[in-house]
Design a protein around this motif. Structure first.
Motif: not given
Length: 299
Positions: A27-29, A47, A52, A96-99, A103, A146, A149
């Motif tokens: 997962w990219t999040g 973060e 997010g 929740f954010v993108s790693s 986003l 999205t 996600f």
């Protein structure tokens, strides 16, 4: 078909009540669950400076259902800082954010809309968001990404005990009626104060915010109300049509097939002090034939 997946929880300071970092394979999040009490301690994490979506969860005073607020920000730090000063109800925040920084404003606005919509449809919480936004416009490919996600967020939430975005699975009490034995504890007796009894048990033909052991759910067919002092007796009962989760704390709502019927009264008798401070189980046969609590709950 549901697919198996792996979730990894990392507790940076060794206290899971303060901060958990939630990671999912492929997962990219990344998710962060932080308590309100430890927000000032952990707010400097990088973060929280990323774009997010966030979820604030807690309880208003004397409410049975949790209150939820869903928001988003190009950097969620300032938003949660503001909510710490302005909103009293929440005691934990999930972000929740993108790693990989993937986003943007359009993505997080759509995620906010989707989570608010799901919470409203599930009806398992009180939404503190004042207005329900309209669905933001995304290109077909952006919406597909999205939405994926969002699906990843929804797969994570139950593992941190958040089920407010899922529609409740309703158990039809009549489904098990034919297979039960006469000795099955198929009746739950609940203590009810006068206001709640009149407004809900009699007025709404249901009873909610009850804790029921998972092993009992399949057996419950009837519910009876023990009216607390000064009545101090079981006075009404109803057949249960369905049972559904209520809120997010392992509690349930029991819906009646018809308005409650008078019974007894089944008096307190010589029962032990404090016996009816919480729900108790008995059989329907005992309920129909009882004259006191001793008959309902024999030793």
């Amino acid at each position: 078909m549901s697919q198996p997946y792996t979730i990894r929880l990392f507790v940076p300071d060794g206290n899971p009540d303060d901060l958990k970092i939630i990671d999912k394979m492929n997962w990219t999040g990344v998710g962060l669950e932080v308590s309100r009490d430890s927000w000032s301690k952990h707010r400097a994490r990088p973060e929280f400076n990323q774009a997010g979506v966030y979820i604030l969860v807690g309880y208003e005073e004397a409410d049975d259902l949790p209150t939820v607020y869903v928001g988003q920000g190009d950097g969620v730090l300032s938003r949660i800082d503001a909510h710490e000063k302005e909103k009293d109800f929440w005691d934990r925040a999930l972000t929740f954010v993108s790693s990989n920084g993937g986003l943007n404003r359009a993505h997080i606005t759509w995620l906010e809309w989707a989570l608010i919509k799901k919470a409203a449809e599930a009806s398992r919480c009180k939404l503190a968001n004042g207005n329900t936004p309209k669905e933001p416009v995304l290109t077909e490919s952006e919406k597909a990404d999205t939405r994926q996600f969002l699906n990843e967020i929804l797969s994570v939430l139950p593992l941190v005990e958040i089920r407010l975005f899922e529609k409740a699975t309703i158990i039809k009490a009549t489904d098990n009626a034919l297979v039960q034995k006469a000795t099955t504890l198929d009746t739950i007796i609940v203590p009810a104060q006068q206001d709640g009894f009149n407004e809900v048990f009699v007025g709404e033909n249901c009873w909610y915010a009850i804790r029921i052991g998972g092993g009992k759910l399949k057996d419950i067919k009837y519910i009876a109300a023990y009216q607390t002092a000064p009545v101090s007796a079981v006075t009404h009962f109803a057949q249960v049509e369905s049972i559904e989760p209520y809120g997010d704390g392992g509690k349930y709502k029991l819906n009646f097939t018809a308005p409650a019927q008078k019974i007894g009264p089944i008096t307190y008798g010589n029962a032990k002090q404090g016996m009816m401070q919480s729900p108790r189980y008995t059989t329907h046969e005992r309920l129909i034939n009882a004259s006191s609590l001793d008959d309902l709950f024999p030793n």
